[in-house]
Write a protein that holds these residues in place. Structure first.
Motif: not given
Length: 310
Positions: A4-18
Protein backbone atom coordinates in the motif's frame (compact mmCIF):
# COMPACT_ATOMS: atom_id res chain seq x y z
CA UNK A 1 1.66 -8.68 -3.66
CA UNK A 2 1.65 -4.90 -4.13
CA UNK A 3 2.36 -2.81 -1.04
CA UNK A 4 0.00 0.00 0.00
CA UNK A 5 0.97 3.64 -0.56
CA UNK A 6 -0.23 4.23 2.98
CA UNK A 7 -2.80 2.99 5.49
CA UNK A 8 -5.28 5.44 6.97
CA UNK A 9 -8.93 6.43 6.89
CA UNK A 10 -11.53 7.60 4.40
CA UNK A 11 -13.68 10.18 6.18
CA UNK A 12 -17.03 11.67 5.19
CA UNK A 13 -19.11 13.53 7.76
CA UNK A 14 -18.46 11.87 11.09
CA UNK A 15 -17.78 8.46 9.58
CA UNK A 16 -14.26 7.11 9.24
CA UNK A 17 -13.54 3.98 7.18
CA UNK A 18 -10.07 2.42 7.66
CA UNK A 19 -8.54 1.81 4.23
CA UNK A 20 -5.29 1.02 2.43
CA UNK A 21 -4.42 3.07 -0.65
CA UNK A 22 -3.10 0.85 -3.45
CA UNK A 23 -1.75 1.83 -6.84
CA UNK A 24 -4.33 1.55 -9.60
CA UNK A 25 -1.97 1.62 -12.58
CA UNK A 26 0.75 -0.61 -13.99
CA UNK A 27 3.66 0.76 -16.02
CA UNK A 28 4.49 -1.48 -18.97
CA UNK A 29 6.71 0.83 -21.00
CA UNK A 30 9.90 -0.48 -22.56
CA UNK A 31 12.89 1.29 -21.00
CA UNK A 32 16.07 1.92 -22.92
CA UNK A 33 19.64 2.78 -22.00
CA UNK A 34 21.69 5.23 -24.03
CA UNK A 35 25.02 3.79 -25.23
CA UNK A 36 28.08 5.18 -26.95
CA UNK A 37 27.76 3.89 -30.54
CA UNK A 38 31.53 3.41 -30.80
CA UNK A 39 32.00 0.83 -28.04
CA UNK A 40 28.41 0.18 -26.85
CA UNK A 41 29.18 1.34 -23.30
CA UNK A 42 26.55 3.13 -21.13
CA UNK A 43 26.59 6.93 -21.14
CA UNK A 44 26.92 8.69 -17.80
CA UNK A 45 25.25 12.00 -17.05
CA UNK A 46 27.12 14.42 -14.83
CA UNK A 47 26.07 17.46 -12.84
CA UNK A 48 28.39 20.25 -13.95
CA UNK A 49 28.74 23.95 -13.20
CA UNK A 50 27.50 25.86 -16.26
CA UNK A 51 30.40 28.36 -16.04
CA UNK A 52 33.40 26.27 -14.94
CA UNK A 53 32.38 22.91 -16.40
CA UNK A 54 33.44 21.24 -13.12
CA UNK A 55 31.36 18.39 -11.69
CA UNK A 56 29.26 19.44 -8.68
CA UNK A 57 28.73 16.97 -5.78
CA UNK A 58 25.18 16.45 -4.49
CA UNK A 59 26.01 18.08 -1.14
CA UNK A 60 26.79 21.36 -2.90
CA UNK A 61 23.55 21.52 -4.87
CA UNK A 62 20.68 23.76 -3.75
CA UNK A 63 17.26 24.43 -5.28
CA UNK A 64 16.40 27.87 -6.60
CA UNK A 65 13.60 29.64 -8.45
CA UNK A 66 14.49 31.68 -11.53
CA UNK A 67 12.24 34.75 -11.13
CA UNK A 68 13.75 36.40 -14.21
CA UNK A 69 16.37 35.40 -16.77
CA UNK A 70 19.65 34.73 -14.94
CA UNK A 71 18.31 35.82 -11.52
CA UNK A 72 17.58 33.23 -8.84
CA UNK A 73 16.27 33.05 -5.31
CA UNK A 74 17.45 30.03 -3.29
CA UNK A 75 14.75 27.99 -1.55
CA UNK A 76 15.98 26.37 1.66
CA UNK A 77 14.81 22.94 2.95
CA UNK A 78 12.89 24.67 5.77
CA UNK A 79 10.99 26.70 3.19
CA UNK A 80 9.72 23.51 1.58
CA UNK A 81 8.79 22.08 4.99
CA UNK A 82 6.82 25.18 5.96
CA UNK A 83 4.85 25.09 2.69
CA UNK A 84 4.17 21.33 2.78
CA UNK A 85 0.79 20.13 4.13
CA UNK A 86 0.42 18.04 7.27
CA UNK A 87 1.32 14.46 6.40
CA UNK A 88 -1.84 12.81 7.76
CA UNK A 89 -3.05 9.53 6.34
CA UNK A 90 -6.64 10.38 5.50
CA UNK A 91 -8.88 11.10 2.55
CA UNK A 92 -11.22 13.89 3.60
CA UNK A 93 -14.40 14.06 1.52
CA UNK A 94 -15.64 17.67 1.33
CA UNK A 95 -18.55 17.35 -1.10
CA UNK A 96 -20.54 14.93 -3.24
CA UNK A 97 -21.20 15.87 -6.89
CA UNK A 98 -23.01 14.32 -9.84
CA UNK A 99 -20.97 11.50 -11.37
CA UNK A 100 -21.21 12.98 -14.87
CA UNK A 101 -20.28 16.53 -13.90
CA UNK A 102 -16.48 16.05 -13.96
CA UNK A 103 -14.88 16.33 -17.39
CA UNK A 104 -12.44 13.52 -18.33
CA UNK A 105 -9.56 16.03 -18.54
CA UNK A 106 -9.64 16.45 -14.75
CA UNK A 107 -8.80 12.80 -14.02
CA UNK A 108 -5.07 12.18 -13.58
CA UNK A 109 -4.05 9.03 -11.68
CA UNK A 110 -6.05 6.08 -10.24
CA UNK A 111 -5.73 4.29 -6.91
CA UNK A 112 -7.74 1.42 -5.41
CA UNK A 113 -9.02 1.74 -1.83
CA UNK A 114 -8.98 -1.52 0.14
CA UNK A 115 -11.04 -1.76 3.37
CA UNK A 116 -9.12 -2.36 6.58
CA UNK A 117 -9.95 -5.01 9.18
CA UNK A 118 -13.59 -4.87 10.33
CA UNK A 119 -14.19 -1.91 7.99
CA UNK A 120 -16.34 -3.72 5.42
CA UNK A 121 -19.62 -2.24 6.66
CA UNK A 122 -18.58 1.40 6.28
CA UNK A 123 -16.86 0.60 2.98
CA UNK A 124 -19.99 -1.05 1.51
CA UNK A 125 -22.21 1.70 2.90
CA UNK A 126 -20.30 4.45 1.08
CA UNK A 127 -19.74 2.41 -2.11
CA UNK A 128 -23.39 1.42 -2.56
CA UNK A 129 -24.72 4.84 -1.56
CA UNK A 130 -22.53 6.53 -4.17
CA UNK A 131 -23.73 4.03 -6.78
CA UNK A 132 -27.40 4.48 -5.86
CA UNK A 133 -27.24 8.28 -5.84
CA UNK A 134 -24.93 8.51 -8.90
CA UNK A 135 -22.57 10.72 -6.92
CA UNK A 136 -18.79 11.08 -6.62
CA UNK A 137 -17.01 12.15 -3.45
CA UNK A 138 -14.63 15.10 -3.86
CA UNK A 139 -11.93 15.53 -1.24
CA UNK A 140 -8.28 16.10 -0.47
CA UNK A 141 -5.46 13.66 0.16
CA UNK A 142 -1.76 14.02 0.99
CA UNK A 143 0.58 11.68 -0.88
CA UNK A 144 4.20 11.99 0.19
CA UNK A 145 4.62 15.76 0.59
CA UNK A 146 1.94 17.16 -1.71
CA UNK A 147 -1.76 17.68 -1.21
CA UNK A 148 -4.01 16.63 -4.08
CA UNK A 149 -7.63 17.09 -5.02
CA UNK A 150 -9.25 13.69 -5.49
CA UNK A 151 -12.45 11.93 -6.51
CA UNK A 152 -13.78 8.76 -4.85
CA UNK A 153 -16.28 6.63 -6.76
CA UNK A 154 -17.49 3.00 -7.04
CA UNK A 155 -16.10 0.66 -9.68
CA UNK A 156 -17.47 -2.86 -9.48
CA UNK A 157 -16.95 -4.02 -5.89
CA UNK A 158 -14.23 -1.44 -5.28
CA UNK A 159 -14.00 2.15 -4.19
CA UNK A 160 -11.54 3.90 -6.49
CA UNK A 161 -9.76 7.17 -5.82
CA UNK A 162 -8.55 9.23 -8.77
CA UNK A 163 -6.30 12.24 -8.32
CA UNK A 164 -7.74 15.30 -10.01
CA UNK A 165 -6.06 18.17 -11.80
CA UNK A 166 -6.85 21.65 -10.51
CA UNK A 167 -8.78 23.91 -12.87
CA UNK A 168 -5.74 26.15 -13.42
CA UNK A 169 -3.83 23.13 -14.75
CA UNK A 170 -6.31 22.58 -17.58
CA UNK A 171 -6.41 24.63 -20.76
CA UNK A 172 -9.85 26.13 -21.38
CA UNK A 173 -11.12 24.87 -24.76
CA UNK A 174 -12.41 28.40 -25.43
CA UNK A 175 -8.76 29.48 -25.75
CA UNK A 176 -8.77 27.81 -29.16
CA UNK A 177 -10.60 28.76 -32.29
CA UNK A 178 -13.38 26.18 -32.64
CA UNK A 179 -16.43 25.95 -34.90
CA UNK A 180 -19.58 27.36 -33.32
CA UNK A 181 -22.87 25.47 -33.03
CA UNK A 182 -23.97 26.86 -36.40
CA UNK A 183 -20.79 27.64 -38.34
CA UNK A 184 -21.13 29.84 -41.37
CA UNK A 185 -20.69 28.01 -44.64
CA UNK A 186 -20.98 24.55 -43.05
CA UNK A 187 -24.30 23.55 -44.49
CA UNK A 188 -24.95 20.07 -43.16
CA UNK A 189 -28.09 18.46 -44.50
CA UNK A 190 -30.52 16.30 -42.57
CA UNK A 191 -29.54 13.32 -44.72
CA UNK A 192 -25.85 13.77 -43.80
CA UNK A 193 -26.71 13.77 -40.09
CA UNK A 194 -28.82 10.64 -40.51
CA UNK A 195 -26.03 8.89 -42.40
CA UNK A 196 -23.50 9.87 -39.70
CA UNK A 197 -25.81 8.53 -36.99
CA UNK A 198 -26.19 5.22 -38.83
CA UNK A 199 -22.40 4.93 -39.17
CA UNK A 200 -21.95 5.53 -35.43
CA UNK A 201 -24.64 2.97 -34.61
CA UNK A 202 -23.06 0.38 -36.92
CA UNK A 203 -19.69 0.81 -35.15
CA UNK A 204 -21.13 0.84 -31.61
CA UNK A 205 -20.19 -1.91 -29.14
CA UNK A 206 -19.65 -2.53 -25.44
CA UNK A 207 -16.53 -1.06 -23.85
CA UNK A 208 -14.08 -3.93 -23.33
CA UNK A 209 -10.69 -2.51 -22.28
CA UNK A 210 -8.96 -5.87 -22.84
CA UNK A 211 -9.72 -5.66 -26.56
CA UNK A 212 -7.32 -2.76 -26.97
CA UNK A 213 -3.60 -3.51 -26.82
CA UNK A 214 -0.46 -1.41 -27.05
CA UNK A 215 0.37 -2.72 -30.53
CA UNK A 216 3.48 -0.57 -30.96
CA UNK A 217 4.99 -2.01 -27.77
CA UNK A 218 4.15 -5.57 -28.85
CA UNK A 219 5.72 -5.09 -32.28
CA UNK A 220 8.84 -3.49 -30.80
CA UNK A 221 9.01 -6.29 -28.23
CA UNK A 222 9.10 -8.86 -31.04
CA UNK A 223 11.93 -6.94 -32.71
CA UNK A 224 13.91 -6.98 -29.45
CA UNK A 225 13.25 -10.69 -28.91
CA UNK A 226 14.41 -11.42 -32.46
CA UNK A 227 17.64 -9.41 -31.91
CA UNK A 228 18.35 -11.22 -28.64
CA UNK A 229 17.83 -14.64 -30.25
CA UNK A 230 20.09 -13.63 -33.15
CA UNK A 231 22.81 -12.74 -30.60
CA UNK A 232 22.83 -9.16 -31.88
CA UNK A 233 23.62 -7.96 -28.37
CA UNK A 234 26.38 -6.12 -26.54
CA UNK A 235 28.52 -7.95 -23.92
CA UNK A 236 26.99 -8.08 -20.45
CA UNK A 237 28.74 -6.06 -17.74
CA UNK A 238 29.56 -8.67 -15.11
CA UNK A 239 31.05 -6.28 -12.58
CA UNK A 240 28.40 -3.81 -11.39
CA UNK A 241 31.16 -1.47 -10.21
CA UNK A 242 31.87 -0.69 -13.87
CA UNK A 243 28.54 1.11 -14.10
CA UNK A 244 28.91 4.74 -12.93
CA UNK A 245 27.13 5.53 -9.67
CA UNK A 246 25.03 8.30 -11.11
CA UNK A 247 24.26 6.57 -14.41
CA UNK A 248 20.68 5.73 -15.33
CA UNK A 249 19.87 2.36 -13.79
CA UNK A 250 16.76 1.30 -15.69
CA UNK A 251 18.51 -1.64 -17.38
CA UNK A 252 15.86 -4.12 -18.45
CA UNK A 253 16.05 -7.90 -18.73
CA UNK A 254 14.24 -7.99 -22.06
CA UNK A 255 13.55 -11.73 -22.04
CA UNK A 256 11.90 -11.45 -18.64
CA UNK A 257 10.10 -8.33 -19.83
CA UNK A 258 8.68 -10.05 -22.88
CA UNK A 259 7.61 -13.13 -20.95
CA UNK A 260 5.95 -11.29 -18.07
CA UNK A 261 4.81 -8.15 -19.94
CA UNK A 262 6.37 -5.99 -17.28
CA UNK A 263 8.75 -3.11 -17.84
CA UNK A 264 10.59 -3.32 -14.56
CA UNK A 265 14.18 -4.06 -13.63
CA UNK A 266 13.37 -4.96 -10.03
CA UNK A 267 14.23 -8.49 -8.94
CA UNK A 268 11.27 -10.81 -8.57
CA UNK A 269 10.87 -12.85 -5.34
CA UNK A 270 12.01 -15.94 -7.25
CA UNK A 271 15.26 -14.26 -8.38
CA UNK A 272 15.86 -12.81 -4.93
CA UNK A 273 15.34 -16.26 -3.41
CA UNK A 274 17.73 -17.81 -5.92
CA UNK A 275 20.33 -15.19 -5.13
CA UNK A 276 20.05 -15.89 -1.41
CA UNK A 277 20.38 -19.61 -2.07
CA UNK A 278 23.49 -19.04 -4.20
CA UNK A 279 24.97 -16.74 -1.56
CA UNK A 280 24.27 -19.36 1.12
CA UNK A 281 25.91 -22.03 -1.03
CA UNK A 282 29.01 -19.90 -1.47
CA UNK A 283 29.12 -19.22 2.25
CA UNK A 284 28.97 -22.94 3.10
CA UNK A 285 31.72 -23.84 0.64
CA UNK A 286 34.04 -21.03 1.75
CA UNK A 287 36.10 -23.09 4.31
CA UNK A 288 36.68 -25.81 1.72
CA UNK A 289 37.79 -23.24 -0.84
CA UNK A 290 40.11 -21.61 1.71
CA UNK A 291 41.73 -24.99 2.51
CA UNK A 292 42.30 -25.65 -1.20
CA UNK A 293 43.87 -22.22 -1.61
CA UNK A 294 46.27 -22.90 1.28
CA UNK A 295 47.40 -26.20 -0.24
CA UNK A 296 48.03 -24.50 -3.60
CA UNK A 297 50.04 -21.74 -1.91
CA UNK A 298 52.17 -24.27 -0.01
CA UNK A 299 52.86 -26.25 -3.21
CA UNK A 300 53.81 -23.07 -5.08
CA UNK A 301 56.19 -22.03 -2.27
CA UNK A 302 57.82 -25.47 -2.28
CA UNK A 303 58.35 -25.37 -6.05
CA UNK A 304 59.83 -21.88 -5.80
CA UNK A 305 62.31 -22.98 -3.08
CA UNK A 306 63.37 -26.01 -5.14
CA UNK A 307 64.07 -23.73 -8.14
CA UNK A 308 66.25 -21.43 -6.07
CA UNK A 309 68.32 -24.37 -4.79
CA UNK A 310 68.76 -25.62 -8.32
Amino acid sequence: MARPIWNGVLSFGLLNVPISVMSGERKIDLHFRMLDSRDKKPIRYERVNADTGEEVPWKSIVKAFEYKKGSYVVIEPDDFKSAAPESHESIDIEAFVDAGSIAPAFYEKPYVLIPGKKAEKGYILLRDTLRKTARIGIGRVVIRTREYLCAVFPQGDALVMNLLRYSQEIVDVDDYKLPSAKPEGAKISKAEFEMAEKLVESMSSEWKPGDFKDEFRERLGKVIEKRVKAKDVTPTIEDESEVPEDATTNVVDFMSLLKKSLASNKRTPAKASAKKKTAAGKKESKPKKAATSKRKAAAHKKTKTARKRA
